[in-house]
Design an enzyme around this catalytic site. Structure first.
Site, PDB file in Angstrom:
ATOM      1  N   GLY A  45       0.871  -1.167  -0.029  1.00  0.00           N
ATOM      2  CA  GLY A  45      -0.080   0.016  -0.032  1.00  0.00           C
ATOM      3  C   GLY A  45       0.708   1.293   0.221  1.00  0.00           C
ATOM      4  O   GLY A  45       0.290   2.245   0.274  1.00  0.00           O
ATOM      5  N   HIS A  46       1.832   1.092  -0.234  1.00  0.00           N
ATOM      6  CA  HIS A  46       2.847   2.318  -0.238  1.00  0.00           C
ATOM      7  C   HIS A  46       3.986   2.407  -1.231  1.00  0.00           C
ATOM      8  O   HIS A  46       5.131   1.888  -1.471  1.00  0.00           O
ATOM      9  CB  HIS A  46       3.854   2.237   1.154  1.00  0.00           C
ATOM     10  CG  HIS A  46       4.502   3.430   1.461  1.00  0.00           C
ATOM     11  ND1 HIS A  46       5.834   3.809   1.103  1.00  0.00           N
ATOM     12  CD2 HIS A  46       4.111   4.446   2.374  1.00  0.00           C
ATOM     13  CE1 HIS A  46       6.162   5.015   1.551  1.00  0.00           C
ATOM     14  NE2 HIS A  46       5.050   5.393   2.248  1.00  0.00           N
ATOM     15  N   PHE A  47       3.499   2.884  -2.431  1.00  0.00           N
ATOM     16  CA  PHE A  47       2.114   3.200  -2.736  1.00  0.00           C
ATOM     17  C   PHE A  47       1.644   2.476  -4.207  1.00  0.00           C
ATOM     18  O   PHE A  47       2.520   2.119  -4.765  1.00  0.00           O
ATOM     19  CB  PHE A  47       2.371   4.642  -3.208  1.00  0.00           C
ATOM     20  CG  PHE A  47       2.827   5.629  -2.292  1.00  0.00           C
ATOM     21  CD1 PHE A  47       1.839   6.118  -1.274  1.00  0.00           C
ATOM     22  CD2 PHE A  47       4.209   6.093  -2.236  1.00  0.00           C
ATOM     23  CE1 PHE A  47       2.379   6.937  -0.144  1.00  0.00           C
ATOM     24  CE2 PHE A  47       4.680   6.813  -0.747  1.00  0.00           C
ATOM     25  CZ  PHE A  47       3.649   7.197  -0.121  1.00  0.00           C
ATOM     26  N   VAL A  52       7.396   2.448  -2.753  1.00  0.00           N
ATOM     27  CA  VAL A  52       8.349   3.033  -2.481  1.00  0.00           C
ATOM     28  C   VAL A  52       8.780   2.549  -0.736  1.00  0.00           C
ATOM     29  O   VAL A  52       7.770   2.432  -0.349  1.00  0.00           O
ATOM     30  CB  VAL A  52       8.383   4.584  -2.250  1.00  0.00           C
ATOM     31  CG1 VAL A  52       9.373   5.281  -1.790  1.00  0.00           C
ATOM     32  CG2 VAL A  52       8.158   5.153  -3.705  1.00  0.00           C
TER      33      VAL A  52
END
Length: 147
Positions: A45-47, A52
């Site tokens: 979820g990042h991103f 990243v």
């Protein structure tokens, strides 16, 4: 030292084992490496569509590499707990496929507290620098503390 040898020293296990290999250098520093595969939990979820490595995960990678500066015998039966982070700076992004190389230096030790400096680089470019402090605590003192 490879991943399996590191597991004999550090208590971290997947998905939080964030050092692939480590080299103890003649000057007293250590160099730890981690290659970002792309399937790690922290990238999901990042991103989305633009993964990243989060800064806090880079700090954890640096911390695990730094802990390998300590005497392995002194780590037996101990938990290495963060005591602080100072002057942490992020200078670049780390993405899937990157290998982050951390150079770690012991600044000082005072009883159960250890102070380290770490720099992380990807292809020679600085992506993280900071100072990290740890407390070595008997594992028996922290087990079931929240039960």
């Amino acid at each position: 030292m490879d991943r399996e040898e590191i597991k004999c020293i550090l208590p971290h296990r997947e998905p939080m084992a964030l050092v692939d290999d480590i080299v103890k250098n003649e000057d007293g520093t250590v160099t730890g490496r981690y290659t970002v595969r792309g399937d790690e939990f922290f990238l999901k979820g990042h991103f989305p569509n633009n993964p990243v490595v989060p800064g806090v995960i880079l700090c954890e990678m640096a911390a695990q590499s730094s802990c390998l500066l300590m005497d392995p015998e002194g780590l037996k039966g101990k938990a290495t707990l963060y005591a602080g982070m100072d002057n942490v700076r992020f200078k670049g992004m780390v993405r899937p496929g990157d290998t982050v190389e951390f150079t770690c230096t012991r600044l000082r030790s005072l009883k159960m507290f250890h102070f380290m400096k770490a720099e992380g680089r990807v292809n020679g470019k600085l992506v993280l620098s900071g100072e990290f402090s740890f407390a070595l605590v008997d594992e028996s003192k922290i087990k079931n503390e929240n039960s």
